[in-house]
Design an enzyme around this catalytic site. Structure first.
Site, PDB file in Angstrom:
ATOM      1  N   SER A 130       0.831  -1.207   0.000  1.00 22.16           N
ATOM      2  CA  SER A 130       0.000   0.000   0.000  1.00 22.16           C
ATOM      3  C   SER A 130       0.864   1.255   0.000  1.00 22.16           C
ATOM      4  O   SER A 130       1.943   1.266   0.571  1.00 22.16           O
ATOM      5  CB  SER A 130      -0.909   0.043   1.225  1.00 22.16           C
ATOM      6  OG  SER A 130      -1.614   1.281   1.232  1.00 22.16           O
ATOM      7  N   LYS A 184      -4.326  -6.631   3.531  1.00 17.76           N
ATOM      8  CA  LYS A 184      -4.346  -5.512   2.570  1.00 17.76           C
ATOM      9  C   LYS A 184      -5.785  -5.169   2.181  1.00 17.76           C
ATOM     10  O   LYS A 184      -6.157  -4.000   2.030  1.00 17.76           O
ATOM     11  CB  LYS A 184      -3.515  -5.864   1.328  1.00 17.76           C
ATOM     12  CG  LYS A 184      -3.611  -4.849   0.182  1.00 17.76           C
ATOM     13  CD  LYS A 184      -2.963  -3.523   0.522  1.00 17.76           C
ATOM     14  CE  LYS A 184      -3.473  -2.319  -0.230  1.00 17.76           C
ATOM     15  NZ  LYS A 184      -3.286  -2.223  -1.640  1.00 17.76           N
ATOM     16  N   HIS A 187      -7.279  -3.313   4.988  1.00 18.41           N
ATOM     17  CA  HIS A 187      -6.683  -1.966   4.951  1.00 18.41           C
ATOM     18  C   HIS A 187      -7.481  -1.090   3.982  1.00 18.41           C
ATOM     19  O   HIS A 187      -7.853   0.040   4.298  1.00 18.41           O
ATOM     20  CB  HIS A 187      -5.211  -2.062   4.508  1.00 18.41           C
ATOM     21  CG  HIS A 187      -4.622  -0.741   4.086  1.00 18.41           C
ATOM     22  ND1 HIS A 187      -4.893  -0.168   2.860  1.00 18.41           N
ATOM     23  CD2 HIS A 187      -3.807   0.124   4.727  1.00 18.41           C
ATOM     24  CE1 HIS A 187      -4.266   0.995   2.769  1.00 18.41           C
ATOM     25  NE2 HIS A 187      -3.596   1.194   3.884  1.00 18.41           N
ATOM     26  N   ASN A 188      -7.756  -1.628   2.815  1.00 22.93           N
ATOM     27  CA  ASN A 188      -8.482  -0.841   1.818  1.00 22.93           C
ATOM     28  C   ASN A 188      -9.924  -0.584   2.243  1.00 22.93           C
ATOM     29  O   ASN A 188     -10.473   0.481   1.965  1.00 22.93           O
ATOM     30  CB  ASN A 188      -8.448  -1.548   0.455  1.00 22.93           C
ATOM     31  CG  ASN A 188      -7.099  -1.411  -0.217  1.00 22.93           C
ATOM     32  OD1 ASN A 188      -6.096  -1.154   0.449  1.00 22.93           O
ATOM     33  ND2 ASN A 188      -7.047  -1.588  -1.510  1.00 22.93           N
ATOM     34  N   GLU A 191      -9.767   2.164   4.568  1.00 18.88           N
ATOM     35  CA  GLU A 191      -9.479   3.355   3.753  1.00 18.88           C
ATOM     36  C   GLU A 191     -10.784   3.905   3.130  1.00 18.88           C
ATOM     37  O   GLU A 191     -11.028   5.115   3.130  1.00 18.88           O
ATOM     38  CB  GLU A 191      -8.475   2.950   2.669  1.00 18.88           C
ATOM     39  CG  GLU A 191      -8.113   4.001   1.664  1.00 18.88           C
ATOM     40  CD  GLU A 191      -7.235   3.400   0.556  1.00 18.88           C
ATOM     41  OE1 GLU A 191      -6.212   2.748   0.855  1.00 18.88           O
ATOM     42  OE2 GLU A 191      -7.579   3.575  -0.632  1.00 18.88           O
TER      43      GLU A 191
HETATM   44  P1  NDP Z   1      -1.167  -0.443 -14.074  1.00 24.18           P
HETATM   45  O1  NDP Z   1      -2.470  -0.432 -14.785  1.00 24.18           O
HETATM   46  O2  NDP Z   1      -0.387   0.810 -14.007  1.00 24.18           O
HETATM   47  O3  NDP Z   1      -0.229  -1.565 -14.719  1.00 24.18           O
HETATM   48  C1  NDP Z   1      -0.715  -2.841 -14.950  1.00 24.18           C
HETATM   49  C2  NDP Z   1       0.439  -3.769 -15.229  1.00 24.18           C
HETATM   50  O4  NDP Z   1      -0.099  -5.082 -15.405  1.00 24.18           O
HETATM   51  C3  NDP Z   1       1.183  -3.434 -16.513  1.00 24.18           C
HETATM   52  O5  NDP Z   1       2.538  -3.746 -16.352  1.00 24.18           O
HETATM   53  C4  NDP Z   1       0.522  -4.367 -17.520  1.00 24.18           C
HETATM   54  O6  NDP Z   1       1.332  -4.682 -18.632  1.00 24.18           O
HETATM   55  C5  NDP Z   1       0.330  -5.591 -16.657  1.00 24.18           C
HETATM   56  N1  NDP Z   1      -0.690  -6.484 -17.207  1.00 24.18           N
HETATM   57  C6  NDP Z   1      -1.994  -6.219 -17.380  1.00 24.18           C
HETATM   58  N2  NDP Z   1      -2.623  -7.285 -17.896  1.00 24.18           N
HETATM   59  C7  NDP Z   1      -1.682  -8.241 -18.054  1.00 24.18           C
HETATM   60  C8  NDP Z   1      -1.699  -9.563 -18.536  1.00 24.18           C
HETATM   61  N3  NDP Z   1      -2.841 -10.122 -18.971  1.00 24.18           N
HETATM   62  N4  NDP Z   1      -0.546 -10.268 -18.545  1.00 24.18           N
HETATM   63  C9  NDP Z   1       0.604  -9.694 -18.101  1.00 24.18           C
HETATM   64  N5  NDP Z   1       0.694  -8.445 -17.634  1.00 24.18           N
HETATM   65  C10 NDP Z   1      -0.441  -7.730 -17.616  1.00 24.18           C
HETATM   66  O7  NDP Z   1      -1.467  -1.044 -12.626  1.00 24.18           O
HETATM   67  P2  NDP Z   1      -0.823  -0.693 -11.226  1.00 24.18           P
HETATM   68  O8  NDP Z   1       0.655  -0.667 -11.325  1.00 24.18           O
HETATM   69  O9  NDP Z   1      -1.541   0.473 -10.636  1.00 24.18           O
HETATM   70  O10 NDP Z   1      -1.289  -1.961 -10.357  1.00 24.18           O
HETATM   71  C11 NDP Z   1      -0.611  -3.206 -10.388  1.00 24.18           C
HETATM   72  C12 NDP Z   1      -1.146  -4.041  -9.230  1.00 24.18           C
HETATM   73  O11 NDP Z   1      -0.906  -3.346  -8.006  1.00 24.18           O
HETATM   74  C13 NDP Z   1      -2.658  -4.273  -9.273  1.00 24.18           C
HETATM   75  O12 NDP Z   1      -2.953  -5.519  -8.715  1.00 24.18           O
HETATM   76  C14 NDP Z   1      -3.202  -3.171  -8.381  1.00 24.18           C
HETATM   77  O13 NDP Z   1      -4.478  -3.474  -7.855  1.00 24.18           O
HETATM   78  C15 NDP Z   1      -2.125  -3.149  -7.302  1.00 24.18           C
HETATM   79  N6  NDP Z   1      -2.003  -1.909  -6.536  1.00 24.18           N
HETATM   80  C16 NDP Z   1      -2.148  -0.682  -7.139  1.00 24.18           C
HETATM   81  C17 NDP Z   1      -2.025   0.473  -6.378  1.00 24.18           C
HETATM   82  C18 NDP Z   1      -2.140   1.821  -6.998  1.00 24.18           C
HETATM   83  O14 NDP Z   1      -2.209   2.811  -6.223  1.00 24.18           O
HETATM   84  N7  NDP Z   1      -2.136   1.947  -8.323  1.00 24.18           N
HETATM   85  C19 NDP Z   1      -1.746   0.405  -4.923  1.00 24.18           C
HETATM   86  C20 NDP Z   1      -1.540  -0.929  -4.428  1.00 24.18           C
HETATM   87  C21 NDP Z   1      -1.681  -2.032  -5.201  1.00 24.18           C
HETATM   88  P3  NDP Z   1       1.208  -3.863 -20.016  1.00 24.18           P
HETATM   89  O15 NDP Z   1       2.096  -2.673 -19.855  1.00 24.18           O
HETATM   90  O16 NDP Z   1       1.676  -4.803 -21.037  1.00 24.18           O
HETATM   91  O17 NDP Z   1      -0.249  -3.478 -20.178  1.00 24.18           O
END
Ligand code: NDP
Length: 473
Positions: A130, A184, A187-188, A191
């Site tokens: 988080s 987690k 936590h959400n 939140e």
């Molecule tokens: P983003 O949307 O910024 O990025 C998503 C990532 O997942 C990209 O690297 C994308 O690759 C990849 N992806 C999506 N679909 C696939 C697939 N089918 N196969 C392989 N790779 C895939 O997401 P976030 O970075 O925000 O979130 C990532 C994780 O972290 C999620 O589970 C989210 O819930 C969690 N999270 C997010 C927070 C936030 O504040 N954003 C906080 C805490 C946890 P590509 O570039 O090829 O599309």
């Protein structure tokens, strides 16, 4: 080329920042992203950290670039993509390698993934992270679920990248299998409740007292120096004081009043229901987001019921604003008490032995609900294991004072037609919880009347039925 200490798959918002954080702490990290261009773009833009990052175009290249036994963090979209990635990775890995799912997984999926691993498969760790983008880059709160052996192997890098609260890393092993992702999720959920209650107070200040966004921002800014001091109050003040560059209006006044949700709040409410633990503040917050999405319907309803939301003119405005502060604090205490009660119940149900004081501690920095208030919660759990935080001496004192203010806030809002679903849920929870003689005797009588479900008596042991046939049942 020197091999990497750790691998990371997924260079989205979270993954890219986490990779930079890892590299900054002196570790070499191999990175892979489904869309290859992003991997190279990320590497090109990594500045002075570039030398510690190994960009990989394929999973084979990624695995070959990490020193065995390999820890590999998955930071990708939760759900099916995680299953697909594990499936593709597994044949490339060895038994001692560790796959760490750091996304927002549903803990049931984490348990399922773990159970589906064979004895010679790599180890699997479910890890909640988080702190959003900023946290990932400079120090998130990290909630780990897995074996002690796996944690011991990955903890040096995790504690290095985690947020620090007075020097203590906000990272811990919380239990086996799905424990980290469950914590987690809760936590959400907390939140959601925290944010909703803040929004309700904003609504009273805006629609009840008629204050402008910057004036409300100043109120929150002042509150951030008091007992409400927290990241969410701090950013609320900043958001309210921000100006939209296109129109010159307050930024918050040009934003559509329809909130999104990705699922963790809903999962919290569902898990609370499944465990039979009341989490009404969290449930109300999830429902409020759903209601917020019904913008078109709400516009029609406002025309049908035009009298809602009358202005307030409290006799003592300054005192009412103090009540809003104290009331918000009381609502927050009730919501946190509910969240911790859900975790305590899950801990029993799944035999996780969740360290509740440690959870409060690792939420003190890095995560979205970070605040000094969590220090008081940690101390309450250190001093004993209250059935509910509302029974901890430190909170009895606070709630005795705060509940009177919360009552003023909720009743004033109700009489004026201003919606306060989470605050009123918190107040009703508090009032129900402290009522030794409730009203469920009537429910039991009704159940027995129509369904012969039976009931217990106050004055005798055993199961009984009522005299309903005498009165026409
Ligand atoms: P983003 O949307 O910024 O990025 C998503 C990532 O997942 C990209 O690297 C994308 O690759 C990849 N992806 C999506 N679909 C696939 C697939 N089918 N196969 C392989 N790779 C895939 O997401 P976030 O970075 O925000 O979130 C990532 C994780 O972290 C999620 O589970 C989210 O819930 C969690 N999270 C997010 C927070 C936030 O504040 N954003 C906080 C805490 C946890 P590509 O570039 O090829 O599309």
């Amino acid at each position: 080329m020197e091999k990497a200490d750790i691998g990371l798959i997924g260079l989205g918002v979270m993954g890219a920042n986490l990779a930079l954080n890892i590299a900054e702490k002196g570790y070499r990290v191999a990175v892979y992203n489904r869309t290859t261009e992003k991997t190279h773009e990320f590497h090109e833009n990594a500045g002075e950290l570039k030398d510690r990052i190994i960009p990989c175009d394929t999973l084979e290249q990624l695995v070959g670039s990490i020193r065995a036994p390999r820890p590999i963090i998955l930071m990708i979209k939760a759900g099916d993509p995680v299953d697909q990635e594990i499936k593709a990775l597994k044949p490339l890995l060895m038994r001692d390698d560790i796959i760490i799912d750091a996304g927002n997984a549903n803990f049931h999926d984490t348990v399922r993934r773990l159970n589906s691993l064979a004895a010679d498969d790599p180890t699997f760790v479910g890890m909640g992270v988080s702190g959003g983008e900023e946290g990932a880059r400079h120090g998130p709160s990290i909630m780990v679920g897995g074996t002690k052996e796996a944690y011991d192997r990955i903890s040096p890098v995790l504690t290095a990248i985690a947020a620090k609260y007075q020097g203590e890393p906000c990272c811990a092993l919380l239990g086996p299998d799905g424990a980290g992702h469950f914590v987690k999720t809760i936590h959400n959920g907390i939140e959601y409740a925290d944010m909703q209650m803040i929004a309700e107070i904003y609504g009273i200040l805006r629609d009840g007292l008629g204050l402008s966004a910057p004036a409300i921002g100043s109120v929150f800014s002042k509150w951030n120096d008091g007992p409400l001091n927290s990241y969410l109050i701090e950013i609320t003040a900043k958001v309210l004081l921000a100006v939209d560059p296109d129109t010159g209006k307050a930024a918050v006044d040009v934003i559509l009043d329809s909130a999104g949700q990705k699922g963790t709040g809903r999962w919290s409410a569902i898990e609370a229901q499944m465990l039979g633990v009341p989490a009404t503040g969290i449930e109300a917050a999830v429902a409020a987001r759903s209601l917020s999405a019904l913008k078109a319907e709400r516009q029609v309803a406002e025309k049908a019921y035009p009298s809602g939301g009358t202005a307030l003119s409290p006799e003592d405005r300054a005192r009412f604003i103090d009540d809003l502060e104290q009331g918000l604090l009381a609502g927050k205490i009730a919501a946190y008490a509910q969240g911790f009660a859900v975790m305590a119940a899950a801990s029993k149900e799944y035999q996780w032995d969740l360290p509740l004081a440690t959870i409060a501690r690792i939420w003190r920095a890095g995560c979205i609900i970070r605040s000094q208030f969590l220090d008081v919660i940690a101390e309450a759990f250190d001093k004993g294991s209250p059935e509910n935080l509302l029974l901890a001496p430190a909170f009895i004192e606070r709630m005795t004072k705060g509940s009177a203010a919360l009552r003023t806030v909720v009743s004033t809002a109700a009489l004026s037609g201003l919606p306060v679903p989470a605050l009123s849920a918190a107040l009703s929870y508090f009032d129900s919880y402290r009522q030794a003689r409730g009203t469920a005797n009537l429910i039991q009588a009704q159940r027995d009347f129509f369904g012969a479900h039976g009931f217990k008596r106050l004055d005798r042991e055993g199961d009984f039925h009522g005299p309903w046939s005498d009165i026409g049942a």
